[in-house]
Scaffold this active site. Structure first.
Site, PDB file in Angstrom:
ATOM      1  N   HIS A  91       0.836  -1.198   0.000  1.00 23.03           N
ATOM      2  CA  HIS A  91       0.000   0.000   0.000  1.00 23.03           C
ATOM      3  C   HIS A  91       0.871   1.248   0.000  1.00 23.03           C
ATOM      4  O   HIS A  91       2.098   1.154   0.108  1.00 23.03           O
ATOM      5  CB  HIS A  91      -0.998  -0.003   1.173  1.00 23.03           C
ATOM      6  CG  HIS A  91      -0.386   0.123   2.534  1.00 23.03           C
ATOM      7  ND1 HIS A  91       0.417  -0.852   3.097  1.00 23.03           N
ATOM      8  CD2 HIS A  91      -0.439   1.117   3.470  1.00 23.03           C
ATOM      9  CE1 HIS A  91       0.799  -0.474   4.305  1.00 23.03           C
ATOM     10  NE2 HIS A  91       0.302   0.734   4.560  1.00 23.03           N
ATOM     11  N   HIS A 137       1.569   3.910   1.885  1.00 22.11           N
ATOM     12  CA  HIS A 137       2.180   4.666   2.978  1.00 22.11           C
ATOM     13  C   HIS A 137       3.708   4.690   2.872  1.00 22.11           C
ATOM     14  O   HIS A 137       4.337   3.715   2.465  1.00 22.11           O
ATOM     15  CB  HIS A 137       1.753   4.101   4.343  1.00 22.11           C
ATOM     16  CG  HIS A 137       0.317   4.401   4.667  1.00 22.11           C
ATOM     17  ND1 HIS A 137      -0.424   3.660   5.555  1.00 22.11           N
ATOM     18  CD2 HIS A 137      -0.504   5.374   4.203  1.00 22.11           C
ATOM     19  CE1 HIS A 137      -1.650   4.170   5.635  1.00 22.11           C
ATOM     20  NE2 HIS A 137      -1.727   5.207   4.818  1.00 22.11           N
ATOM     21  N   ASP A 148       6.106   4.508   4.997  1.00 17.99           N
ATOM     22  CA  ASP A 148       6.932   3.527   5.708  1.00 17.99           C
ATOM     23  C   ASP A 148       6.928   2.164   5.012  1.00 17.99           C
ATOM     24  O   ASP A 148       7.561   1.218   5.480  1.00 17.99           O
ATOM     25  CB  ASP A 148       6.504   3.406   7.188  1.00 17.99           C
ATOM     26  CG  ASP A 148       5.099   2.873   7.363  1.00 17.99           C
ATOM     27  OD1 ASP A 148       4.185   3.345   6.665  1.00 17.99           O
ATOM     28  OD2 ASP A 148       4.904   1.979   8.214  1.00 17.99           O
ATOM     29  N   HIS A 149       6.219   2.069   3.868  1.00 17.03           N
ATOM     30  CA  HIS A 149       6.204   0.832   3.081  1.00 17.03           C
ATOM     31  C   HIS A 149       6.771   1.030   1.678  1.00 17.03           C
ATOM     32  O   HIS A 149       7.261   0.083   1.067  1.00 17.03           O
ATOM     33  CB  HIS A 149       4.777   0.284   2.990  1.00 17.03           C
ATOM     34  CG  HIS A 149       4.219  -0.072   4.337  1.00 17.03           C
ATOM     35  ND1 HIS A 149       4.037  -1.366   4.763  1.00 17.03           N
ATOM     36  CD2 HIS A 149       3.856   0.723   5.384  1.00 17.03           C
ATOM     37  CE1 HIS A 149       3.585  -1.361   6.012  1.00 17.03           C
ATOM     38  NE2 HIS A 149       3.457  -0.103   6.411  1.00 17.03           N
ATOM     39  N   HIS A 165      -7.332  -0.607   5.726  1.00 22.25           N
ATOM     40  CA  HIS A 165      -6.281   0.308   6.204  1.00 22.25           C
ATOM     41  C   HIS A 165      -6.104   1.422   5.167  1.00 22.25           C
ATOM     42  O   HIS A 165      -6.124   2.605   5.507  1.00 22.25           O
ATOM     43  CB  HIS A 165      -5.002  -0.489   6.406  1.00 22.25           C
ATOM     44  CG  HIS A 165      -3.807   0.309   6.826  1.00 22.25           C
ATOM     45  ND1 HIS A 165      -3.707   0.892   8.068  1.00 22.25           N
ATOM     46  CD2 HIS A 165      -2.654   0.624   6.174  1.00 22.25           C
ATOM     47  CE1 HIS A 165      -2.540   1.530   8.151  1.00 22.25           C
ATOM     48  NE2 HIS A 165      -1.891   1.387   7.017  1.00 22.25           N
ATOM     49  N   ASP A 220      -0.169  -3.801   6.370  1.00 28.31           N
ATOM     50  CA  ASP A 220      -0.799  -3.269   7.582  1.00 28.31           C
ATOM     51  C   ASP A 220      -2.270  -3.683   7.690  1.00 28.31           C
ATOM     52  O   ASP A 220      -3.099  -2.937   8.204  1.00 28.31           O
ATOM     53  CB  ASP A 220      -0.718  -1.729   7.591  1.00 28.31           C
ATOM     54  CG  ASP A 220       0.691  -1.216   7.855  1.00 28.31           C
ATOM     55  OD1 ASP A 220       1.586  -2.019   8.164  1.00 28.31           O
ATOM     56  OD2 ASP A 220       0.883   0.014   7.744  1.00 28.31           O
ATOM     57  N   HIS A 279       4.769  -4.813  10.876  1.00 23.53           N
ATOM     58  CA  HIS A 279       5.182  -4.085  12.076  1.00 23.53           C
ATOM     59  C   HIS A 279       5.324  -5.011  13.278  1.00 23.53           C
ATOM     60  O   HIS A 279       4.599  -6.005  13.388  1.00 23.53           O
ATOM     61  CB  HIS A 279       4.155  -2.992  12.438  1.00 23.53           C
ATOM     62  CG  HIS A 279       4.142  -1.828  11.499  1.00 23.53           C
ATOM     63  ND1 HIS A 279       4.976  -0.738  11.658  1.00 23.53           N
ATOM     64  CD2 HIS A 279       3.411  -1.588  10.389  1.00 23.53           C
ATOM     65  CE1 HIS A 279       4.735   0.144  10.681  1.00 23.53           C
ATOM     66  NE2 HIS A 279       3.796  -0.350   9.898  1.00 23.53           N
TER      67      HIS A 279
END
Ligand code: ZN
Ligand code: FE
Length: 251
Positions: free
Chosen positions: A52, A54, A56-57, A110, A127, A165
């Site tokens: 996805h 975001h 942090d990905h 999410h 996530d 995570h």
């Protein structure tokens, strides 16, 4: 195939799948730890898979493709810089360098375009499903996330769950507030605490373990329903899920 979780930021895992010196990474939020890992292993990158949009990905894509000219698979329904192959429900991602094929499962909740990658015994779910928890609903509705989680929960029990995570201990604290008498959950809490004290990851988990201990997959259990009712849930499993998610947000 060798699978390692490359730690990134404070609590992300970038999963690295390696065979014969060729590697695939899932959700590289940061390029540097991946480049270090590959150098240490003497491996070269063959592909990137993104669940996805975001940061942090997906934030490490640019730094990796500067070094390795590889395909970048990502969700068709999201606009992610650097994705070269858009994937949707039912697509097969073939990565011959590591001799692997993944089916794409769309799991909105999410984010709206979130996808998971599945091959027998392996689920890379970003996530969406966490060990003993689930992602926050940033874009989707409770009904969407509930349906997405139900699809993942229906995979074979021995499927290993590679989430993105290390949230397990705080998820378990919440799960124990929901189901204080769940024996499997109490045992899981001790096992996870021991792993974390030894500096080891608590993931991957398994679908079977999640079915037995993850409150977000247990909306039909009488004890979970009763606990959720005190936090505003109605009769339907979706309202139980929605109440749990709201409760966890404030927990
Ligand atoms: Zn996210
Ligand atoms: Fe994340």
């Amino acid at each position: 195939m060798d699978i390692s979780g490359i730690p990134a930021f404070s609590d992300n895992y970038i999963w690295c799948l390696e065979q014969d010196g060729r590697a695939v990474v899932v959700d590289p939020g940061d390029a540097l730890p991946v480049l270090d890992h590959l150098a240490h292993r003497g491996a070269t990158l063959a592909a990137i898979m993104i669940t996805h949009h975001h940061g942090d990905h997906a934030g490490g894509i640019a730094g990796l493709v500067r070094r390795f000219d590889v395909p970048v698979f990502g969700p068709a329904a999201e606009d992610i810089a650097g994705v070269t192959v858009k994937v949707r429900e039912g697509d097969t991602v073939r990565i011959p360098q590591i001799d692997a094929e993944f089916s794409v499962i769309e799991v909105p909740g999410h984010t709206l375009g979130h996808v998971a990658y599945y091959r027998p015994n392996h689920l890379f779910c970003g996530d969406t499903l966490f060990a003993c928890g689930c992602g926050r609903l940033f874009e989707g509705t409770p009904a969407q996330m509930f349906a997405s989680l139900a699809r993942l929960a229906a995979l074979p029990g021995d499927t290993r769950v590679f989430c993105a995570h290390e949230y397990t201990q705080s998820n378990i604290r919440f799960a124990l507030a929901v189901e204080p008498d769940n024996r499997r959950l109490i045992d899981r809490a001790s096992a996870v605490n021991a792993l974390r004290e030894a500096g080891l990851p608590s993931v991957p988990s398994s679908i079977e373990t999640e079915r037995q201990t993850n409150p977000f997959l247990r909306a039909s259990e009488p004890a979970v329903r009763a606990a959720a009712r005190a936090h505003g849930a109605g009769d339907s499993p979706v309202t139980v899920f929605a109440a749990l998610r709201e409760w966890k947000n404030r927990f």
